[in-house]
Scaffold this motif. Sequence first.
Motif, PDB file in Angstrom:
ATOM      1  N   UNK A 305      50.260  49.571  30.246  1.00 14.64           N
ATOM      2  CA  UNK A 305      50.470  48.732  31.433  1.00 14.64           C
ATOM      3  C   UNK A 305      50.972  49.565  32.616  1.00 14.64           C
ATOM      4  N   UNK A 306      51.449  50.777  32.362  1.00 13.20           N
ATOM      5  CA  UNK A 306      51.864  51.666  33.458  1.00 13.20           C
ATOM      6  C   UNK A 306      50.681  51.999  34.375  1.00 13.20           C
ATOM      7  N   UNK A 307      49.453  51.860  33.841  1.00 13.66           N
ATOM      8  CA  UNK A 307      48.264  52.179  34.635  1.00 13.66           C
ATOM      9  C   UNK A 307      47.773  50.975  35.448  1.00 13.66           C
ATOM     10  N   UNK A 308      48.491  49.856  35.363  1.00 14.18           N
ATOM     11  CA  UNK A 308      48.095  48.620  36.049  1.00 14.18           C
ATOM     12  C   UNK A 308      49.173  48.273  37.074  1.00 14.18           C
ATOM     13  N   UNK A 309      48.800  48.231  38.353  1.00 19.51           N
ATOM     14  CA  UNK A 309      49.773  48.035  39.427  1.00 19.51           C
ATOM     15  C   UNK A 309      49.361  46.830  40.281  1.00 19.51           C
ATOM     16  N   UNK A 310      49.914  45.653  39.974  1.00 16.83           N
ATOM     17  CA  UNK A 310      49.476  44.448  40.681  1.00 16.83           C
ATOM     18  C   UNK A 310      50.223  44.215  41.999  1.00 16.83           C
ATOM     19  N   UNK A 311      49.535  43.525  42.909  1.00 12.83           N
ATOM     20  CA  UNK A 311      50.136  43.165  44.189  1.00 12.83           C
ATOM     21  C   UNK A 311      49.723  44.103  45.305  1.00 12.83           C
ATOM     22  N   UNK A 327      39.895  48.956  42.024  1.00 12.85           N
ATOM     23  CA  UNK A 327      40.757  47.974  42.661  1.00 12.85           C
ATOM     24  C   UNK A 327      40.189  46.596  42.368  1.00 12.85           C
ATOM     25  N   UNK A 328      40.990  45.744  41.744  1.00 12.72           N
ATOM     26  CA  UNK A 328      40.579  44.359  41.501  1.00 12.72           C
ATOM     27  C   UNK A 328      41.048  43.521  42.687  1.00 12.72           C
ATOM     28  N   UNK A 329      40.181  42.668  43.211  1.00 12.13           N
ATOM     29  CA  UNK A 329      40.472  41.956  44.445  1.00 12.13           C
ATOM     30  C   UNK A 329      40.186  40.459  44.286  1.00 12.13           C
ATOM     31  N   UNK A 330      41.210  39.641  44.471  1.00 11.44           N
ATOM     32  CA  UNK A 330      41.017  38.191  44.387  1.00 11.44           C
ATOM     33  C   UNK A 330      40.256  37.661  45.600  1.00 11.44           C
ATOM     34  N   UNK A 331      40.628  38.161  46.776  1.00 11.04           N
ATOM     35  CA  UNK A 331      40.027  37.659  48.012  1.00 11.04           C
ATOM     36  C   UNK A 331      39.867  38.802  49.015  1.00 11.04           C
ATOM     37  N   UNK A 358      46.763  36.105  39.935  1.00 14.23           N
ATOM     38  CA  UNK A 358      47.875  35.503  40.688  1.00 14.23           C
ATOM     39  C   UNK A 358      48.147  36.306  41.952  1.00 14.23           C
ATOM     40  N   UNK A 359      47.953  37.609  41.868  1.00 12.26           N
ATOM     41  CA  UNK A 359      48.162  38.494  43.005  1.00 12.26           C
ATOM     42  C   UNK A 359      46.892  38.534  43.858  1.00 12.26           C
ATOM     43  N   UNK A 360      47.010  39.057  45.062  1.00 15.70           N
ATOM     44  CA  UNK A 360      45.828  39.241  45.902  1.00 15.70           C
ATOM     45  C   UNK A 360      44.931  40.353  45.358  1.00 15.70           C
ATOM     46  N   UNK A 361      45.562  41.369  44.771  1.00 15.61           N
ATOM     47  CA  UNK A 361      44.793  42.511  44.283  1.00 15.61           C
ATOM     48  C   UNK A 361      45.587  43.254  43.222  1.00 15.61           C
ATOM     49  N   UNK A 362      44.926  44.197  42.588  1.00 10.46           N
ATOM     50  CA  UNK A 362      45.576  44.981  41.532  1.00 10.46           C
ATOM     51  C   UNK A 362      44.931  46.361  41.493  1.00 10.46           C
ATOM     52  N   UNK A 363      45.748  47.391  41.507  1.00  6.99           N
ATOM     53  CA  UNK A 363      45.246  48.758  41.425  1.00  6.99           C
ATOM     54  C   UNK A 363      45.280  49.260  39.987  1.00  6.99           C
ATOM     55  N   UNK A 364      44.168  49.840  39.551  1.00  2.91           N
ATOM     56  CA  UNK A 364      44.092  50.419  38.210  1.00  2.91           C
ATOM     57  C   UNK A 364      44.058  51.942  38.337  1.00  2.91           C
TER      58      UNK A 364
END
Length: 373
Positions: A305-311, A327-331, A358-364
């Motif tokens: 989970x250290x490789x997953x940075x949400x928000x 980069x995962x992007x909700x909107x 839940x977040x706008x985005x998440x960096x992997x």
Amino acid sequence: MQKTTNKPANIGTYHNDDVLFLLKDLSNIQLEDSTANREVKIQSGVHYSESLPIEYQPPKKYVELFWKTLHEYKQKVALCVGIVAEEIYQLKGKNAVLVSLARAGTPVGILIKRYLNMCYGVSLPHYSISIIRDRGIDSNAIQYILSKHPNGNIQFVDGWTGKGAISIELTKACQDYQQNFGIVLDDTLAVIADPGYCTSLFGTREDFLIPSACLNSTVSGLVSRTVLNGKYIGKGDFHGAKFYHELLADDVSNEFIELICKEFALISEKAAELASKKYSEKIETGFLGMEDVKRIQSEFAIESTHYIKPGVGETTRVLLRRVPWRILMRDPASPFVKHIIMLAEEKGVEVVLYPNLKYLCCGLIKSVKERHE
């Protein structure tokens, strides 16, 4: 308790009236390494706090986007600062001692101090100290603060929450401090934005752009991330940091503070009203953002989970100082992610539409270990 001989460091571009840095000045030591080298070392077990990333200097269009976004949302930032400042004052009053977590918490602590000074005529002490994931809080700095303010009530301050790693670290650090010194510290973290549902003291739970996440040191007093490296930090020392004198021409730290402060008079009534309403409600935490993190970890087969940075804030950090994978992007149409899309394009990082977030985005973060084994 051992007597400390440490003193606040004369570093950074903030005024001493705004904040005192309880950090050891390491400005003359070469601590920077390339992003690629640091990533390999970190993923091989070297702690991230032992070195520093090279400070990213953004192109002109990125800085222009920063200012455009800041001017559009300065009142929103000010309102969120006002709400959390009012909450702190309701809980702790004039005995509050603001202790921001360097470096993202530093400008937020200054803004809270300025707000309360304007609205209530109090000038709360404000210190900025280091906390490091898996290493804890700087107990020498806590010791210094308590020696100066024996009747003070410490309030820890940060910029935002991601998945809650620093909130968890803070709770553990406060438990350790009580066990070692018999002193109880309030581990509630005050933040502008809490999209991860990690604390009860926040201005909003919306995942929005806090402008001080965008520019690294040039909007944080030209102070580096904090360093805990045994070569340079002795047992009795404060944790360390550098003062980037060479970036003075690009520094906008105090300009940012003044811009937000000018909005306080316009939002103070609403901030007090919203804070009072929150005070009478039961605020749940529950670290709900971890549900997203665990699902993403499983779906993308990510080792840690250290490789997953949400928000928004954490995703920005991934692009500025780690080796990003996706980069995962909700909107993608949100105004709060324009700078993220710009950075991703610049660095050739894939942006994936991911509505169930839940977040706008998440960096992997990219796993780089396999290439070096």
